[in-house]
Design a protein around this motif. Structure first.
Motif, PDB file in Angstrom:
ATOM      1  N   ILE B 288       0.867  -1.184   0.000  1.00  0.00           N
ATOM      2  CA  ILE B 288       0.000   0.000   0.000  1.00  0.00           C
ATOM      3  C   ILE B 288       0.898   1.226   0.000  1.00  0.00           C
ATOM      4  CG2 ILE B 288      -1.597   1.355   1.379  1.00  0.00           C
ATOM      5  CD1 ILE B 288      -2.815  -1.262   2.370  1.00  0.00           C
ATOM      6  N   GLU B 289       0.568   2.183  -0.871  1.00  0.00           N
ATOM      7  CA  GLU B 289       1.364   3.399  -0.912  1.00  0.00           C
ATOM      8  C   GLU B 289       1.097   4.244   0.318  1.00  0.00           C
ATOM      9  OE1 GLU B 289       2.978   6.468  -4.269  1.00  0.00           O
ATOM     10  OE2 GLU B 289       0.865   5.901  -4.374  1.00  0.00           O
ATOM     11  N   ARG B 290       2.167   4.925   0.788  1.00  0.00           N
ATOM     12  CA  ARG B 290       2.029   5.731   1.996  1.00  0.00           C
ATOM     13  C   ARG B 290       1.786   7.179   1.616  1.00  0.00           C
ATOM     14  NH1 ARG B 290       6.901   2.447   4.391  1.00  0.00           N
ATOM     15  NH2 ARG B 290       8.293   4.112   3.756  1.00  0.00           N
ATOM     16  N   PRO B 291       0.908   7.828   2.342  1.00  0.00           N
ATOM     17  CA  PRO B 291       0.765   9.267   2.105  1.00  0.00           C
ATOM     18  C   PRO B 291       1.974  10.007   2.682  1.00  0.00           C
ATOM     19  CG  PRO B 291      -0.705   8.546   3.868  1.00  0.00           C
ATOM     20  CD  PRO B 291       0.051   7.337   3.411  1.00  0.00           C
ATOM     21  N   LEU B 292       2.152  11.238   2.281  1.00  0.00           N
ATOM     22  CA  LEU B 292       3.159  12.085   2.921  1.00  0.00           C
ATOM     23  C   LEU B 292       2.431  13.012   3.897  1.00  0.00           C
ATOM     24  CD1 LEU B 292       5.435  13.051  -0.085  1.00  0.00           C
ATOM     25  CD2 LEU B 292       6.188  11.863   1.985  1.00  0.00           C
ATOM     26  N   SER B 416       4.366   0.385   1.682  1.00  0.00           N
ATOM     27  CA  SER B 416       4.403  -0.529   2.830  1.00  0.00           C
ATOM     28  C   SER B 416       3.822  -1.872   2.421  1.00  0.00           C
ATOM     29  CB  SER B 416       3.572   0.025   3.990  1.00  0.00           C
ATOM     30  OG  SER B 416       4.143   1.203   4.476  1.00  0.00           O
ATOM     31  N   PRO B 417       4.603  -2.952   2.524  1.00  0.00           N
ATOM     32  CA  PRO B 417       4.062  -4.280   2.215  1.00  0.00           C
ATOM     33  C   PRO B 417       2.824  -4.571   3.072  1.00  0.00           C
ATOM     34  CG  PRO B 417       6.431  -4.407   2.500  1.00  0.00           C
ATOM     35  CD  PRO B 417       6.022  -3.025   2.906  1.00  0.00           C
ATOM     36  N   VAL B 418       1.855  -5.240   2.473  1.00  0.00           N
ATOM     37  CA  VAL B 418       0.651  -5.620   3.222  1.00  0.00           C
ATOM     38  C   VAL B 418       0.984  -6.878   4.024  1.00  0.00           C
ATOM     39  CG1 VAL B 418      -1.758  -6.326   3.028  1.00  0.00           C
ATOM     40  CG2 VAL B 418      -0.862  -4.561   1.522  1.00  0.00           C
ATOM     41  N   VAL B 419       1.384  -6.661   5.264  1.00  0.00           N
ATOM     42  CA  VAL B 419       1.877  -7.772   6.085  1.00  0.00           C
ATOM     43  C   VAL B 419       0.804  -8.277   7.047  1.00  0.00           C
ATOM     44  CG1 VAL B 419       4.265  -6.999   5.986  1.00  0.00           C
ATOM     45  CG2 VAL B 419       2.774  -6.127   7.778  1.00  0.00           C
ATOM     46  N   HIS B 420      -0.414  -7.744   6.926  1.00  0.00           N
ATOM     47  CA  HIS B 420      -1.471  -8.069   7.897  1.00  0.00           C
ATOM     48  C   HIS B 420      -1.649  -9.577   8.068  1.00  0.00           C
ATOM     49  CE1 HIS B 420      -2.127  -4.030   6.486  1.00  0.00           C
ATOM     50  NE2 HIS B 420      -3.011  -3.800   7.430  1.00  0.00           N
ATOM     51  N   LEU B 421      -1.817 -10.271   6.940  1.00  0.00           N
ATOM     52  CA  LEU B 421      -2.147 -11.699   7.024  1.00  0.00           C
ATOM     53  C   LEU B 421      -0.980 -12.507   7.584  1.00  0.00           C
ATOM     54  CD1 LEU B 421      -3.995 -11.931   3.619  1.00  0.00           C
ATOM     55  CD2 LEU B 421      -5.058 -11.987   5.867  1.00  0.00           C
ATOM     56  N   TRP B 422       0.213 -12.087   7.240  1.00  0.00           N
ATOM     57  CA  TRP B 422       1.405 -12.715   7.801  1.00  0.00           C
ATOM     58  C   TRP B 422       1.408 -12.582   9.329  1.00  0.00           C
ATOM     59  CZ3 TRP B 422       5.702 -15.577   6.945  1.00  0.00           C
ATOM     60  CH2 TRP B 422       6.793 -15.411   7.799  1.00  0.00           C
ATOM     61  N   ASN B 435      14.633   0.207   2.297  1.00  0.00           N
ATOM     62  CA  ASN B 435      13.380   0.756   1.773  1.00  0.00           C
ATOM     63  C   ASN B 435      12.517   1.409   2.847  1.00  0.00           C
ATOM     64  OD1 ASN B 435      13.679  -0.015  -1.014  1.00  0.00           O
ATOM     65  ND2 ASN B 435      13.467  -2.127  -0.309  1.00  0.00           N
ATOM     66  N   TYR B 436      13.022   1.439   4.071  1.00  0.00           N
ATOM     67  CA  TYR B 436      12.292   2.065   5.178  1.00  0.00           C
ATOM     68  C   TYR B 436      10.862   1.530   5.296  1.00  0.00           C
ATOM     69  CZ  TYR B 436      16.300   5.114   5.248  1.00  0.00           C
ATOM     70  OH  TYR B 436      17.576   5.573   5.321  1.00  0.00           O
ATOM     71  N   MET B 437      10.765   0.237   5.540  1.00  0.00           N
ATOM     72  CA  MET B 437       9.428  -0.350   5.706  1.00  0.00           C
ATOM     73  C   MET B 437       9.533  -1.618   6.546  1.00  0.00           C
ATOM     74  SD  MET B 437       9.095  -1.744   1.842  1.00  0.00           S
ATOM     75  CE  MET B 437      10.110  -3.064   1.213  1.00  0.00           C
ATOM     76  N   PHE B 438       8.409  -1.978   7.154  1.00  0.00           N
ATOM     77  CA  PHE B 438       8.341  -3.270   7.834  1.00  0.00           C
ATOM     78  C   PHE B 438       8.028  -4.334   6.803  1.00  0.00           C
ATOM     79  CE2 PHE B 438       7.474  -0.643  11.622  1.00  0.00           C
ATOM     80  CZ  PHE B 438       8.366  -1.244  12.502  1.00  0.00           C
TER      81      PHE B 438
END
Lengths: 85, 1006
Positions: B288-292, B416-422, B435-438
């Protein structure tokens, strides 16, 4: 939703079962224990982490009580009862 | 303005136009539009108001992460609140309303909150409305509830239907983008049973919009080919419009499938909830793209850069004539290029990074787009929609360098990777420093029943942002899974995507770097919940250091979108305020469902009469047709009374009692539990289960027995009949049959597993009909008796016999719960209605009348008989009820014995059973009311010394009677107790013997 191996019905969903707590000590001789020991036996149910032998009841199934060994941290089922028929 | 372009739109069909109503305005869209794309095509940029400040809000995203565009769709029995416009398909005749505004979207009175936003900081409600305490309930809460809230709950019953599906597969693939499709095609070739699901109504995910190359062809062509060849395979199920809601233990996955768009005005099968058990699951859910975060970033017209190009490519919709791009990464340049190529203006790209790669800057500048590096947005200008951006240096405090007019701002803060299901089932995350992301920490996967990983992540969801890596990861992950499932290393031809490298992203959590407090208090993190940078900073300042606490204090990441856009920026701001690194702050917990799912889908078929099916006795239909007034008794329905022409319920109950005591009554007692206990150790077993001795009960005799829990408390009661040396029939209460049967089985299977006893619950196999009253014997004899001697000697009180009545095989018990001459007759369930009818015919001359549960209750209370659940509540021991006579002193052990020996169980001060007679005999005490002694305890509460457990008007005694538990009650006979009523008055009642009627038992011993 654990997948639990009933000795009669094989792998079934957790929602069919009722958890019966860990396999504890045998019921003590009621005439040989003090009040406090009896209360402890009734109320202090062990709740360990890691592999635990525990009782499950196939309440919405065949009605069988059986014992599995489950890791309470990872939910890995380490031992299931032998198949019965 | 936003508008429909004359060409383009991969997902729409311009030959099929659709008309719909938005807030009463008639608008037009095309087949294939989402509600959001259709609104934008009609220049409807403002689509709602925010939760707290009622600020104007526009569409931000193009997918399920949309926080603002929540709509009320449909009406009446089809009304649905909080539908995301970005994922709702448009249909002809659709009626849509925006939400959370009053009176109108354009003019909202609540927007005054925004003016005073300084006074509504984080935790405002907690801080302000705590005193005075009563005001919350009566003043603050009703007002706040009226102004707040997302959407209106439907008032009519949902007319549509919903269902469950169950599936077992080898491999479940969640996400139908290029990684998911690559995994599916390799798994299917390896012979695995595969289910692949995609939440959109098209395959390919982002690859459809962001033209990529795979094996010298376009990404779209590759996707088409993959889906086509998969469709021909038997071992794969491809499902669109299916959202994975949650991942649970041992490979259990909940999926939500939308079947229809709601356009049908009649009842239809709307949604389906899938419960899938997968041996392995691949999560390929993308990113999902992040807003600024910059001042004014919540104005309608500020959108995600990816969404702007989604609307352009998929729907032929331009989100603005002049679009300014704000970014910290290369990806947003795609939007600039596409917009420009579509003939739209892109005045500039504001890039926070100090420099951009030469190739990219050449490409963009050749199109005539200006790149402003090292710059940031100071603020967005405009009131209800974007009018321009004020540009500043990213390094500064927001001093405006120049202002550029525009009507759309396309922002990108990275992905941001969609990590919810993981994460749902225990998968851990790691911080990607590049890449500054989880992203998923693949070394700590959620584990299955065998202790091995049950789920893996592939593609963009796994942190790969470039198509080359995404596709290759899809193949790699499927290879690993196939090997794990089949034990063989599959031969897979890995097709390749070609893409160049991208320059590094610059972490920008708010802009500009040194933004003033004034700017920060206009910089939104969470659009749906109105949480700003200043709120999170305030929370940190006030000591909310845990991310979970900050979430709840500020409401960051709550409500329907659960922070899909806001979480990472919020975390970063928090970490910045606390001066710790982002991974050390951690994330809030991801919990199912990924997206909200309707209550209808959760309920499935379990609605109305199927929600909790009713147990019916064999006489149920007769009772229903003959004036029975139903009341629920456990899962059963029993008649409270039988109303006759014009009678009140009270009159009916009294008639039934008087008639039973003078003539004869008939009762359907079939709901009583009946458990057969059989085996060589049956007697020994029942001696443990019951408090009294059952082993010395003679064959052919009955005995009233009590059952206790191991804590000593009375749990159930009933009559036990000894059928033969090794078999007993145990009667339980109506609510107790399943519970007591389970109780017996638990003891037999887990404690006394070597005892030779079988139990069988026969509750539904036998109906039980009670014939009660002075004329009961005559009635039964009139019915025709075979093999039975009903004389007082032949069938004495507490005896039973087997034989035939009216040719029907019966077991007849002479037991009484009313104090009258009474027979309870067990007949095979299928013969019960016949028996009932014959009893009524034979009983005509004896004036027999059916009676209900209330008459039964009153008659048993007149006799001082206890009722489980009235006189007991799980804290009452039999000794409290004067039932010492039913507790064996000889037995060494029975369940509950040891607990009853504890000192406080023998205390003098226990509340014990007594009868009560009100001083005014016409006043019936309220059930459950308390007696007080006039003193107060240290908390200022009145001392309570007793409680009414049963209370009735007795027509037999022509006065009110009650049973009660009173402190040391039996020693306080004739004492007058005070029972305060809710209106402040006091009812006085005298303690008496709990047996009000026929203490000697003259009536039953005839």
């Amino acid at each position: 939703m654990l997948l639990i191996n009933c000795p009669f019905c094989k792998e079934r969903n957790e929602t069919e079962f009722v958890y019966g707590g860990p396999v504890g000590v045998d019921r003590p001789d009621p005439n040989a224990v003090a009040d406090q020991e009896w209360v402890d036996f009734l109320t202090l149910v062990p709740n360990p982490t890691g592999p635990v032998f525990e009782k499950w009841w196939h309440a919405r199934g065949c009605g069988e009580w059986f014992v599995i060994c489950r890791d309470t941290v990872t939910h890995e089922i380490l031992e299931s009862p032998d198949e019965k028929s | 303005m936003s508008s429909r372009l004359s060409t383009g739109g991969k997902l729409i069909d311009r030959s099929l136009s659709k008309e719909f109503m938005f807030n009463g305005r008639r608008l037009k869209g095309f087949e294939g539009d989402t509600l959001a794309s259709a609104l934008l095509a009609n220049d409807q940029v403002m689509v709602g108001r925010s939760f707290k400040y009622h600020r104007p809000r526009g569409i931000v995203a193009s997918g399920s992460e949309e926080p603002n565009a929540l709509m009320e769709t449909g009406s009446g029995s089809k009304l649905e609140p909080n539908q995301r416009a970005t994922t709702t398909k448009l249909f002809d005749g659709m009626r849509v309303k925006s939400q959370n505004h009053w009176p109108t979207l354009e003019f909202d009175l609540g927007a005054i909150n925004s003016t005073f936003s300084k006074f509504f900081p984080a935790g405002f409600y907690y801080k302000t409305f705590i005193h005075p305490r009563f005001a919350w309930k009566y003043l603050f809460e009703p007002i706040i509830r009226k102004a707040a809230g997302l959407g209106n709950a439907p008032k009519e019953k949902d007319c549509d239907t919903y269902e469950y599906f169950y599936a077992h597969v080898d491999l479940l693939i969640i996400g139908g983008g290029i990684a998911g499709l690559a995994a599916a095609s390799s798994a299917v070739k390896s012979g695995l049973k595969v289910l692949i699901v995609e939440q959109n109504d098209y395959w390919g995910g982002r690859a459809i919009v962001d033209e990529i190359n795979i094996e010298n062809g376009s990404g779209s062509d590759w996707i088409y080919q993959q889906v086509k060849s998969l469709s021909n395979e038997k071992n794969v199920n491809l499902r669109l419009n299916m959202m994975a809601a949650g991942v649970y233990d041992h490979g259990y996955v909940l999926l939500h499938e939308t079947l229809t768009d709601g356009s049908n005005k009649k009842m239809e099968l709307r949604q389906r909830l899938w419960r899938v058990r997968a041996k392995q699951t691949i999560v390929a859910t993308g990113a999902i793209e992040r807003p600024l975060a910059f001042a004014g970033n919540d104005l309608p017209g500020v959108m995600l850069a990816s969404a702007v190009r989604d609307y352009l490519v998929n729907f032929g919709v331009s989100c603005g004539d002049r679009t300014v791009i704000v970014t910290n990464n290369d990806d947003a340049y795609r939007t600039a290029i596409l917009m420009k190529n579509a003939g739209l203006e892109v005045p500039c790209i504001i890039d926070a990074r100090p420099s951009v790669s030469e190739s990219l800057s050449k490409q963009v500048q050749s199109l005539g787009i200006k790149i402003l590096t090292g710059k940031a947005v100071s603020t967005v200008t405009g009131s209800k929609r974007v009018e321009g951006v004020a540009i500043c240096s990213h390094a500064g405090s927001g001093e405006v360098l120049e202002t550029v007019a525009c009507d759309c701002v396309a922002m990108s803060g990275g992905w941001s990777p969609v990590v919810h299901l993981w994460s749902h089932c225990g998968g851990k995350l790691e911080w990607d420093k590049k890449n500054y992301m989880f992203k998923p920490d693949l070394t700590s996967a959620p584990l299955g029943a065998n202790g091995e990983g049950m789920l893996t992540v592939a593609g963009t969801a796994n942190g790969f942002l470039i198509s080359r890596d995404v596709l290759s990861d899809g193949y790699t992950k499927s290879k690993e899974i196939i090997k794990a499932l089949t034990g063989k290393v599959p031969k897979i031809s890995m097709e390749k995507a070609h893409s160049g490298d991208e320059s590094e992203i610059l972490p920008v959590w708010f802009m500009p770097q040194g933004a003033t407090r004034k700017l920060k208090s206009k910089t939104w993190l969470d659009f749906q919940n109105d949480v700003k940078v200043s709120d999170v900073e305030l929370a940190a300042q006030e000591g909310f250091e845990s991310v979970e606490h900050t979430k709840r204090y500020t409401t960051l990441g709550m409500a329907t979108d659960q922070g899909k856009l806001s979480n990472i920026n919020g975390l970063a701001v928090l970490s910045n305020s606390l001066n710790v690194s982002i991974p050390d702050v951690g994330t809030t917990t991801f919990r199912p469902p990924f997206q909200p799912i309707s209550l209808g889908a959760i309920a499935g078929e379990a609605r109305h009469e199927l929600f909790k099916p009713i147990r019916k006795t064999s006489i149920h239909n007769w009772i229903n047709a003959n004036g029975g007034v139903w009341e629920p008794v456990a899962d059963w329905r029993r008649p409270f009374c039988f109303q006759r022409n014009g009678e009140s319920i009270k009159e009916a109950v009294e008639r039934e009692i008087v008639n039973t005591r003078t003539n004869c009554g008939i009762l359907d007692a079939s709901t009583l539990g009946k458990i057969l206990v059989k085996g060589p150790d049956a007697a020994r077993f029942l001696d443990m289960i019951y408090t009294n001795v059952m082993s010395n009960l003679k064959v052919g005799k009955c005995r009233y027995g009590l059952m206790c829990s191991e804590n000593g408390f009375l749990s159930d009661d009933g009559v036990v009949a000894r059928l033969s040396d090794d078999s007993y029939l145990c009667h339980t209460t109506s609510g107790g049959s399943d519970r007591i049967h389970a109780h017996m089985e638990e003891w037999l299977q887990t404690e006394w597993w070597d005892w030779k006893v079988y139990t069988l619950n026969l509750t539904e196999q036998f109906s039980q009909i009670a014939i009660v009253g002075p004329k009961a014997r005559q009635l039964i004899e009139k019915m025709g008796v075979d093999g039975l001697d009903l004389s007082p000697e032949g069938l004495p009180f507490m005896g039973f016999s087997e034989g035939f009545i009216a040719g029907i095989s019966v077991r007849i018990f002479r037991i009484s719960f009313s104090g009258e001459l009474s027979y309870e007759i067990a007949v095979p369930a299928l013969k019960a209605q016949e028996f009932w009818d014959l009893a009524l015919i034979s009983g005509e001359e004896f004036e027999v009348m059916p009676y209900g549960t209330e008459a039964l209750h009153v008659m048993r209370a007149e006799k001082g008989f206890i009722m489980i659940g009235d006189e007991t509540d799980g804290t009452v021991i039999p000794q409290d009820l004067g039932l010492d006579w039913a507790i064996s002193k000889k037995k060494e052990d029975f369940i509950g014995k040891r607990a009853q020996m504890r000192s406080f169980m023998k205390s003098e001060n226990r509340w014990k059973l007594v009868g009560l007679k009100t001083i005014d005999p016409s006043v019936v005490l309220p059930d459950g009311c308390y007696a007080v002694d006039g003193e107060s305890n240290s908390y200022g509460h009145k001392n309570m010394i007793g409680r009414v457990t049963s209370s009735y008007f007795s027509p037999t005694l022509e006065r009110s009677i009650a049973l009660a538990l009173v402190e040391n009650g039996p020693d306080r006979m004739n004492e007058i107790l005070n029972f305060p009523n809710l209106d402040g008055s006091v009812t006085k009642a005298a303690i008496c013997d709990p047996v009000f009627f026929d203490k000697e038992g003259k009536n039953q011993n005839v």
